[in-house]
Design a protein around this motif. Structure first.
Motif, PDB file in Angstrom:
ATOM      1  N   ILE A 173       0.860  -1.054   0.092  1.00 25.17           N
ATOM      2  CA  ILE A 173      -0.134  -0.070   0.027  1.00 25.17           C
ATOM      3  C   ILE A 173       0.859   1.228   0.126  1.00 25.17           C
ATOM      4  O   ILE A 173       1.783   1.181   0.811  1.00 25.17           O
ATOM      5  CB  ILE A 173      -1.235  -0.006   1.149  1.00 25.17           C
ATOM      6  CG1 ILE A 173      -1.639  -1.261   1.240  1.00 25.17           C
ATOM      7  CG2 ILE A 173      -1.834   1.345   1.254  1.00 25.17           C
ATOM      8  CD1 ILE A 173      -2.496  -1.273   2.437  1.00 25.17           C
ATOM      9  N   THR A 174       0.648   2.192  -0.825  1.00 30.45           N
ATOM     10  CA  THR A 174       1.429   3.396  -1.126  1.00 30.45           C
ATOM     11  C   THR A 174       0.745   4.525  -1.669  1.00 30.45           C
ATOM     12  O   THR A 174      -0.283   4.584  -2.071  1.00 30.45           O
ATOM     13  CB  THR A 174       2.719   2.983  -2.275  1.00 30.45           C
ATOM     14  OG1 THR A 174       3.509   4.096  -2.469  1.00 30.45           O
ATOM     15  CG2 THR A 174       2.109   2.604  -3.544  1.00 30.45           C
ATOM     16  N   ASP A 175       1.442   5.500  -1.257  1.00 29.56           N
ATOM     17  CA  ASP A 175       0.936   6.931  -1.740  1.00 29.56           C
ATOM     18  C   ASP A 175       1.461   7.312  -2.894  1.00 29.56           C
ATOM     19  O   ASP A 175       1.488   8.663  -3.103  1.00 29.56           O
ATOM     20  CB  ASP A 175       0.764   7.881  -0.621  1.00 29.56           C
ATOM     21  CG  ASP A 175       2.117   8.325  -0.117  1.00 29.56           C
ATOM     22  OD1 ASP A 175       3.105   7.800  -0.680  1.00 29.56           O
ATOM     23  OD2 ASP A 175       1.970   9.283   0.882  1.00 29.56           O
ATOM     24  N   PHE A 176       2.366   6.603  -3.664  1.00 29.79           N
ATOM     25  CA  PHE A 176       3.046   6.887  -4.870  1.00 29.79           C
ATOM     26  C   PHE A 176       4.224   7.926  -4.688  1.00 29.79           C
ATOM     27  O   PHE A 176       5.353   7.477  -4.755  1.00 29.79           O
ATOM     28  CB  PHE A 176       2.246   7.668  -5.817  1.00 29.79           C
ATOM     29  CG  PHE A 176       1.299   6.825  -6.377  1.00 29.79           C
ATOM     30  CD1 PHE A 176       1.475   5.602  -6.871  1.00 29.79           C
ATOM     31  CD2 PHE A 176      -0.204   7.202  -6.309  1.00 29.79           C
ATOM     32  CE1 PHE A 176       0.420   4.660  -7.201  1.00 29.79           C
ATOM     33  CE2 PHE A 176      -0.876   6.213  -7.025  1.00 29.79           C
ATOM     34  CZ  PHE A 176      -0.638   5.074  -7.261  1.00 29.79           C
ATOM     35  N   ASP A 177       4.055   9.136  -4.069  1.00 33.43           N
ATOM     36  CA  ASP A 177       5.050  10.168  -3.958  1.00 33.43           C
ATOM     37  C   ASP A 177       6.048  10.102  -2.453  1.00 33.43           C
ATOM     38  O   ASP A 177       6.931  10.450  -2.530  1.00 33.43           O
ATOM     39  CB  ASP A 177       4.458  11.530  -4.185  1.00 33.43           C
ATOM     40  CG  ASP A 177       3.773  11.722  -5.413  1.00 33.43           C
ATOM     41  OD1 ASP A 177       4.171  11.033  -6.314  1.00 33.43           O
ATOM     42  OD2 ASP A 177       2.710  12.397  -5.298  1.00 33.43           O
ATOM     43  N   GLY A 178       5.074   9.480  -1.732  1.00 36.79           N
ATOM     44  CA  GLY A 178       5.867   9.094  -0.336  1.00 36.79           C
ATOM     45  C   GLY A 178       6.274   7.696   0.111  1.00 36.79           C
ATOM     46  O   GLY A 178       6.516   7.024  -0.985  1.00 36.79           O
ATOM     47  N   PRO A 179       6.631   7.410   1.366  1.00 36.67           N
ATOM     48  CA  PRO A 179       6.858   6.222   1.566  1.00 36.67           C
ATOM     49  C   PRO A 179       5.955   5.035   1.548  1.00 36.67           C
ATOM     50  O   PRO A 179       4.701   5.241   1.333  1.00 36.67           O
ATOM     51  CB  PRO A 179       7.281   6.351   3.290  1.00 36.67           C
ATOM     52  CG  PRO A 179       6.366   7.458   3.830  1.00 36.67           C
ATOM     53  CD  PRO A 179       6.309   8.504   2.488  1.00 36.67           C
ATOM     54  N   ILE A 180       6.385   3.790   1.553  1.00 34.01           N
ATOM     55  CA  ILE A 180       5.222   2.786   1.273  1.00 34.01           C
ATOM     56  C   ILE A 180       4.714   2.689   2.738  1.00 34.01           C
ATOM     57  O   ILE A 180       5.245   2.476   3.990  1.00 34.01           O
ATOM     58  CB  ILE A 180       5.883   1.386   1.213  1.00 34.01           C
ATOM     59  CG1 ILE A 180       6.486   1.537  -0.442  1.00 34.01           C
ATOM     60  CG2 ILE A 180       5.058   0.217   1.339  1.00 34.01           C
ATOM     61  CD1 ILE A 180       7.414   0.272  -0.652  1.00 34.01           C
ATOM     62  N   ILE A 181       3.310   2.960   2.928  1.00 28.23           N
ATOM     63  CA  ILE A 181       2.528   2.752   4.063  1.00 28.23           C
ATOM     64  C   ILE A 181       2.404   1.163   4.761  1.00 28.23           C
ATOM     65  O   ILE A 181       2.610   1.167   5.779  1.00 28.23           O
ATOM     66  CB  ILE A 181       1.145   3.238   3.793  1.00 28.23           C
ATOM     67  CG1 ILE A 181       1.300   4.740   3.189  1.00 28.23           C
ATOM     68  CG2 ILE A 181       0.174   3.180   5.052  1.00 28.23           C
ATOM     69  CD1 ILE A 181      -0.146   5.228   2.535  1.00 28.23           C
ATOM     70  N   GLU A 182       2.214   0.467   3.989  1.00 31.00           N
ATOM     71  CA  GLU A 182       2.210  -1.073   4.269  1.00 31.00           C
ATOM     72  C   GLU A 182       2.654  -1.948   3.457  1.00 31.00           C
ATOM     73  O   GLU A 182       2.519  -1.794   2.477  1.00 31.00           O
ATOM     74  CB  GLU A 182       0.774  -1.290   4.754  1.00 31.00           C
ATOM     75  CG  GLU A 182       0.409  -2.656   5.383  1.00 31.00           C
ATOM     76  CD  GLU A 182       1.237  -2.725   6.803  1.00 31.00           C
ATOM     77  OE1 GLU A 182       2.485  -3.310   6.506  1.00 31.00           O
ATOM     78  OE2 GLU A 182       0.871  -2.361   7.801  1.00 31.00           O
ATOM     79  N   ALA A 183       3.084  -3.021   3.870  1.00 28.79           N
ATOM     80  CA  ALA A 183       3.617  -4.276   2.949  1.00 28.79           C
ATOM     81  C   ALA A 183       3.285  -5.407   3.772  1.00 28.79           C
ATOM     82  O   ALA A 183       3.797  -5.664   4.854  1.00 28.79           O
ATOM     83  CB  ALA A 183       4.874  -3.920   2.315  1.00 28.79           C
ATOM     84  N   ASN A 184       3.147  -6.582   3.036  1.00 30.42           N
ATOM     85  CA  ASN A 184       3.380  -7.847   3.737  1.00 30.42           C
ATOM     86  C   ASN A 184       4.746  -8.217   3.660  1.00 30.42           C
ATOM     87  O   ASN A 184       5.535  -7.883   3.068  1.00 30.42           O
ATOM     88  CB  ASN A 184       2.407  -8.900   3.083  1.00 30.42           C
ATOM     89  CG  ASN A 184       2.641  -9.176   1.636  1.00 30.42           C
ATOM     90  OD1 ASN A 184       3.369  -8.509   1.104  1.00 30.42           O
ATOM     91  ND2 ASN A 184       1.969 -10.172   1.177  1.00 30.42           N
ATOM     92  N   ASP A 185       4.991  -9.700   4.638  1.00 30.20           N
ATOM     93  CA  ASP A 185       6.269 -10.062   4.588  1.00 30.20           C
ATOM     94  C   ASP A 185       6.610 -10.628   3.153  1.00 30.20           C
ATOM     95  O   ASP A 185       7.930 -10.632   3.069  1.00 30.20           O
ATOM     96  CB  ASP A 185       6.197 -11.348   5.359  1.00 30.20           C
ATOM     97  CG  ASP A 185       5.911 -10.826   6.895  1.00 30.20           C
ATOM     98  OD1 ASP A 185       6.223  -9.799   7.268  1.00 30.20           O
ATOM     99  OD2 ASP A 185       5.392 -11.539   7.940  1.00 30.20           O
ATOM    100  N   ALA A 186       5.800 -11.020   2.224  1.00 29.70           N
ATOM    101  CA  ALA A 186       6.517 -11.597   0.982  1.00 29.70           C
ATOM    102  C   ALA A 186       7.063 -10.452   0.268  1.00 29.70           C
ATOM    103  O   ALA A 186       8.162 -10.690  -0.253  1.00 29.70           O
ATOM    104  CB  ALA A 186       5.277 -12.033   0.191  1.00 29.70           C
ATOM    105  N   PHE A 187       6.538  -9.160   0.127  1.00 27.68           N
ATOM    106  CA  PHE A 187       7.179  -8.153  -0.469  1.00 27.68           C
ATOM    107  C   PHE A 187       8.451  -7.786   0.328  1.00 27.68           C
ATOM    108  O   PHE A 187       9.628  -7.493  -0.309  1.00 27.68           O
ATOM    109  CB  PHE A 187       6.304  -6.974  -0.346  1.00 27.68           C
ATOM    110  CG  PHE A 187       6.893  -5.673  -1.157  1.00 27.68           C
ATOM    111  CD1 PHE A 187       7.034  -5.813  -2.643  1.00 27.68           C
ATOM    112  CD2 PHE A 187       7.510  -4.667  -0.371  1.00 27.68           C
ATOM    113  CE1 PHE A 187       7.667  -4.676  -3.313  1.00 27.68           C
ATOM    114  CE2 PHE A 187       7.932  -3.715  -1.232  1.00 27.68           C
ATOM    115  CZ  PHE A 187       8.060  -3.509  -2.426  1.00 27.68           C
TER     116      PHE A 187
END
Length: 525
Positions: A173-187
């Motif tokens: 989950i990302t807002d494109f221009d800023g940091p990644i907000i959430e990611a699962n362990d696979a990523f």
């Protein structure tokens, strides 16, 4: 929550309307299903939740289906009297008296139906009671629909949660221009970062993208902003240790603002390794085929080298004799030395071409002159052509565009086609054996090569399988030459095809894209 709402609705309806029995019926996949049943015993109302298809044994099906179809209430003050639904099996069997079926509709959509019956007395469902039920039905329709939507949302969230937590693919989950907000362990495992890195804001979608993949990433982001989703595309991510991981990425926006999105990332490392292994195997097979082809030409190549060597010996003897004379003719000796150098270079060129074809090297990406490639192949074929009494005609268009590719691989393709043509003409005795090799343009962005013979031709039934691996029309042939040749041409972005040649023989066509800056940029690494 939904179960409690259903129980309260049905209990209230039965108590206030004077029904002996009540059913809540809901649409299910194009049909109707009983979701709950209320029955009375004295002053007690018992509600049982269920999931039972509508049937003639449980209720007057014709009444219920009519109400569902028309969105109109059905009221039978005395079902035992003659009415439009008198023939209903349930009404006749149960001797129903008072019957009411009330659709619960929200914005024209059937949410549910309330069915009530009383088999003791007629006209139980009076206008006053029906007015209360209709008011209740209006509120119930909204509550049931909201409850349904809430349940569907919960089910959808549960499915998404299972997908994310299953770690089958990377989810970001990302807002494109800023940091990644959430990611699962696979990523996180894919890119080599920890959850602490994620929580500290050290993962940015753009920062994880190598410079040469920025354009593809920006196109995907723009598509999501414009349409709410993007087509899947391939890219690479930079891992924390500096290495890279190939991936397939797709994404969709979360809300109307389209500033946040969820991206699904599939690790393509295994596929990349399999492709590289396949490429190595293909290169090894191509090398074996080249060496086999040179073996078939061994006698002709030996003759091609023997000629300049014999000329060198003869010129050297003549030069020595001139030097042994009382008045040596140095100008003649100089001419003999020039001839020796020329014949030596000729022999060296033949050996160099053989060495290039026999040596196993990595595929290269160079600007290649097709006409030079054809001439190199012809120099290896001269003795073979003479041995089989084949007349060669070259029709090479001048000033052709360069093509992009591997010179040795292209030589292999043309050499294989030419040898096949010579073999196809071997049985021919009633007409000249003619081999024609042409080069030319196809439009403004392709170069063509044609290898045409006057041999036995191609059977119509063989055209579709001519390029299949292990298919051969030659006795003792491996059936790999044309298959490998087509693979090489297609790897160069081109096409290899064959057609019968009128009136005799066959013609093989190679089409290759002309070298352009865009082609050089997109050439597979």
């Amino acid at each position: 929550m939904l179960e409690k709402l259903v129980e309260t609705l049905l209990r209230t309806a039965v108590e206030h309307a004077g029904g002996e029995r009540g059913l809540l019926i809901v649409p299910r996949g194009g049909d109707l299903s009983i979701q709950a049943e209320a029955t009375t015993s004295g002053s007690t109302v018992r509600v049982r939740l269920c999931e039972t298809p509508v049937s003639a044994a449980a209720l007057p099906a014709s009444v219920v289906r009519y109400a569902a179809r028309t969105r109109e209430s059905v009221i039978l003050d005395d079902a035992s009297a003659r009415n439009p639904f008198s023939d209903d099996e349930y009404i006749g069997h149960r001797r129903a008296r008072s019957v009411l079926c009330l659709p619960l509709v929200k914005q024209g959509t059937l949410v549910a139906m309330l069915y009530l019956e009383n088999n003791l007395a007629p006209s139980v469902f009076t206008p006053a009671r029906i007015a209360v039920l209709q008011l209740l039905a209006s509120e119930a329709a909204m509550s049931l629909d909201n409850s349904r939507l809430y349940r569907e949302l919960q089910e959808r969230e549960a499915k998404i949660r299972r997908l994310v937590e299953a770690n089958i693919i990377g989810v970001v989950i990302t807002d494109f221009d800023g940091p990644i907000i959430e990611a699962n362990d696979a990523f996180l495992d894919m890119v080599g970062y920890s959850r602490d890195d994620l929580m500290a804001g050290r993962l940015q979608w753009t920062a994880l993208t190598p410079p040469e993949w920025h354009a593809a990433t920006q196109r995907g982001m723009a598509q999501i902003r414009a349409t709410g989703r993007c087509d899947s595309y391939e890219k690479e991510f930079s891992r924390k240790d500096g290495t890279r991981v190939p991936a397939l990425v797709g994404g969709a926006a979360f809300e109307e603002t389209r500033t946040h999105a969820v991206a699904f990332v599939v690790d393509l490392s295994e596929r990349r390794r399999a492709e590289e292994a396949l490429q190595r195997a293909h290169a090894e097979l191509a090398h074996i085929t080249r060496v086999t082809t040179l073996g078939e030409l061994a006698a002709s190549i030996a003759h091609e080298v023997k000629q300049p060597l014999a000329a060198i010996i003869a010129e050297a003897d003549a030069g020595r004799n001139w030097l042994a004379m009382p008045n040596p003719r140095l100008d003649v000796v100089s001419e003999a030395l020039d001839a020796i150098a020329k014949d030596g270079q000729r022999a060296a060129d033949v050996i160099q071409r053989i060495r290039q074809l026999a040596t196993k090297t990595e595929p290269r990406k160079d600007r290649v002159d097709v006409n030079e490639v054809i001439r190199d192949v012809v120099s290896l074929l001269r003795a073979e052509l003479r041995r089989h009494d084949v007349v060669l005609t070259l029709e090479l268009e001048a000033e052709l565009p360069m093509v992009l590719g591997d010179r040795i691989q292209l030589q292999q393709v043309i050499l294989n086609l030419a040898i096949n043509a010579i073999d196809a003409m071997a049985p021919t005795v009633d007409r000249p054996r003619e081999l024609v090799i042409r080069s030319g343009r196809l439009g403004c962005d392709h170069v063509t090569i044609a290898v045409q013979d006057s041999g036995v031709g191609i059977e119509p039934d063989d055209l579709d399988r001519l390029f299949n691996a292990f298919f051969s029309t030659k006795p003792g042939g491996m059936g790999m030459g044309l298959s490998i040749s087509r693979s090489i041409v297609e790897a160069h972005g081109g096409r290899l095809s064959a057609t019968p040649n009128a009136p005799h023989g066959a013609c093989f066509y190679i089409s290759l894209p002309a070298a352009t800056p865009a082609l050089e940029r997109d050439w597979p690494k």
